[in-house]
Scaffold this active site. Sequence first.
Site, PDB file in Angstrom:
ATOM      1  N   ARG A  23       0.817  -1.204   0.000  1.00 14.64           N
ATOM      2  CA  ARG A  23       0.000   0.000   0.000  1.00 14.64           C
ATOM      3  C   ARG A  23       0.852   1.257   0.000  1.00 14.64           C
ATOM      4  NH1 ARG A  23      -5.540  -1.279   3.049  1.00 14.64           N
ATOM      5  NH2 ARG A  23      -5.827  -3.340   2.136  1.00 14.64           N
ATOM      6  N   SER A 139     -22.697 -13.710  11.807  1.00 15.93           N
ATOM      7  CA  SER A 139     -22.024 -12.557  11.213  1.00 15.93           C
ATOM      8  C   SER A 139     -22.052 -12.648   9.686  1.00 15.93           C
ATOM      9  CB  SER A 139     -20.574 -12.547  11.735  1.00 15.93           C
ATOM     10  OG  SER A 139     -19.805 -11.571  11.090  1.00 15.93           O
ATOM     11  N   SER A 191     -19.784  -1.356   2.406  1.00 16.34           N
ATOM     12  CA  SER A 191     -18.952  -0.264   1.908  1.00 16.34           C
ATOM     13  C   SER A 191     -18.263  -0.547   0.589  1.00 16.34           C
ATOM     14  CB  SER A 191     -17.914   0.109   2.959  1.00 16.34           C
ATOM     15  OG  SER A 191     -17.083  -1.004   3.222  1.00 16.34           O
ATOM     16  N   LYS A 250     -17.387   9.677   8.458  1.00 12.98           N
ATOM     17  CA  LYS A 250     -17.709   9.549   7.036  1.00 12.98           C
ATOM     18  C   LYS A 250     -18.756  10.609   6.665  1.00 12.98           C
ATOM     19  CE  LYS A 250     -15.702   5.032   7.086  1.00 12.98           C
ATOM     20  NZ  LYS A 250     -15.786   3.585   7.195  1.00 12.98           N
ATOM     21  N   THR A 279      -8.726   4.585  27.326  1.00 15.17           N
ATOM     22  CA  THR A 279      -8.131   5.461  26.322  1.00 15.17           C
ATOM     23  C   THR A 279      -8.599   6.893  26.557  1.00 15.17           C
ATOM     24  OG1 THR A 279      -7.744   5.693  23.954  1.00 15.17           O
ATOM     25  CG2 THR A 279      -9.976   5.121  24.597  1.00 15.17           C
ATOM     26  N   THR A 365      -8.996  -6.074   1.505  1.00 10.45           N
ATOM     27  CA  THR A 365     -10.208  -5.268   1.672  1.00 10.45           C
ATOM     28  C   THR A 365     -11.353  -5.849   0.842  1.00 10.45           C
ATOM     29  OG1 THR A 365      -8.750  -3.365   1.970  1.00 10.45           O
ATOM     30  CG2 THR A 365     -11.075  -2.893   1.635  1.00 10.45           C
TER      31      THR A 365
HETATM   32  C1  LIG Z   1     -15.009   2.675   8.150  1.00 13.33           C
HETATM   33  C2  LIG Z   1     -15.859   1.607   8.734  1.00 13.33           C
HETATM   34  C3  LIG Z   1     -15.900   1.401  10.116  1.00 13.33           C
HETATM   35  C4  LIG Z   1     -14.970   2.113  11.046  1.00 13.33           C
HETATM   36  O1  LIG Z   1     -15.343   3.439  11.238  1.00 13.33           O
HETATM   37  P1  LIG Z   1     -14.201   4.501  11.575  1.00 13.33           P
HETATM   38  O2  LIG Z   1     -14.913   5.604  12.231  1.00 13.33           O
HETATM   39  O3  LIG Z   1     -13.561   4.858  10.272  1.00 13.33           O
HETATM   40  O4  LIG Z   1     -13.221   3.814  12.479  1.00 13.33           O
HETATM   41  C5  LIG Z   1     -16.810   0.506  10.631  1.00 13.33           C
HETATM   42  N1  LIG Z   1     -17.640  -0.202   9.828  1.00 13.33           N
HETATM   43  C6  LIG Z   1     -17.607  -0.041   8.483  1.00 13.33           C
HETATM   44  C7  LIG Z   1     -18.546  -0.828   7.643  1.00 13.33           C
HETATM   45  C8  LIG Z   1     -16.709   0.852   7.890  1.00 13.33           C
HETATM   46  O5  LIG Z   1     -16.651   0.961   6.571  1.00 13.33           O
END
Ligand SMILES: *Cc1c(COP(=O)(O)O)cnc(C)c1O
Length: 422
Positions: A23, A139, A191, A250, A279, A365
């Site tokens: 990558r 799942s 996604s 997102k 954390t 991915t």
């Molecule tokens: C990106 C993603 C996540 C994680 O979310 P972040 O806020 O980026 O850590 C969880 N589930 C799916 C389906 C995703 O695409």
Amino acid sequence: MAINYNEHFGECVQRVREEGRYRTFATLARKAGAFPKAMYHAEDGSSREVTIWCSNDYLGMGQNPKVLQAAKEALDNVGAGAGGTRNISGTTIYHKMLEESVADLHQKEAGLVFSSGYVANEGALSTLGKLMPGCAVFSDSMNHASMIHGIKGAKCEKFIFRHNDIEYLESQLRSIDIKRPKIIAFESVYSMDGDIAPIKEICDLAEKYNAMTYLDEVHAVGLYGPRGGGIAEQRGLLDRVDILEGTFGKGYGCMGGFITGSRSMIDAIRCYAAGFIFTTSLPPSVLASAHAAVEHLKVSQIERKQLQENAAMFKNMLRNADLPFMDAQSHIVPLIVGEPNCCREVTSILLEEYDLYVQPINYPTVPKGTERLRMTATAVHTQADMEIMAGALEHLWNTHHGLIALAMQSKECPANLAGAQA
Ligand SMILES: *Cc1c(COP(=O)(O)O)cnc(C)c1O
């Protein structure tokens, strides 16, 4: 004899290179107000303006003036960091406000904010499983890595059902004792393919077989439903899902993750999830901006409508150009190349010759043989932006079609692909 650690890790990376899935990251500086344009900083030190085509900032909320203003005000009012974990001086009014906001978004009793969507999934699923002795998790095979890791962490029996396959899921549910606790974990918008789960049918099965439902709406919150609650809201199913999970990273253009659900479930996760507890909490400026984005999108329909219009327009352009994109129900537009080196080559031509940035999506991915460009025509792409991208792809596919087809057959990128540029 001394162990050569460096050599070992070098070999590990070499294996990744040989598989064509090493990558490389593109270094970008977005211009607030000008997104999807950004400055691309190349390896050779030069920089130039490009158009981003693979962002998950689907609605352009990352540059929304209200969102930026909220972050600035919080920064000026309370400073940079939260200063602690949630338990030890790291809980602020901004956390409280945001958790109330997401609970309201999903019409649930409670919400909980995590550092990211990844941490939310990992923490929530591992905790739920651990707290229910004898639990079995069902799942979807296309679930995100964060859910898979959460489920692994739960250490309970696990069934992976064929993607979106209701009958398959039912056969698995039927195979174990009805009295055992069960979780069905799935996503709404997937996604990488952009397809959408049969949420209602899955909830029906959950009811029939005594299962809890856990729904990842990461690619849908802000984007779908009259208040941006996601696909479950759009379909009137919010009350049928036990736990909804989302991100502020997102569609909301910020950062952070969250879950919503009943008070007892959310409180249990708050008390037990290590990824939540140990954390430092998100900084107030990030929470304030996320809150502004969520609240704005509960009311405003403009961004959602524009996204859908743009996605439809862009798909139409690709359809007219006869390009092999996956025509799913959502805003995500995947274009299959089918071979990792070839996929990378196509994206590098787009960047070098057209100033169009789209990252190749390779294994792990997506499954091998389905390597792709995953494009998003966001709410802030213009018709001209889309015409340029569709035109570039059409040109590339026409001049290289033979080579791309060959690559898909032989699973090898022809050495002359880049050189064959007309
Ligand atoms: C990106 C993603 C996540 C994680 O979310 P972040 O806020 O980026 O850590 C969880 N589930 C799916 C389906 C995703 O695409």
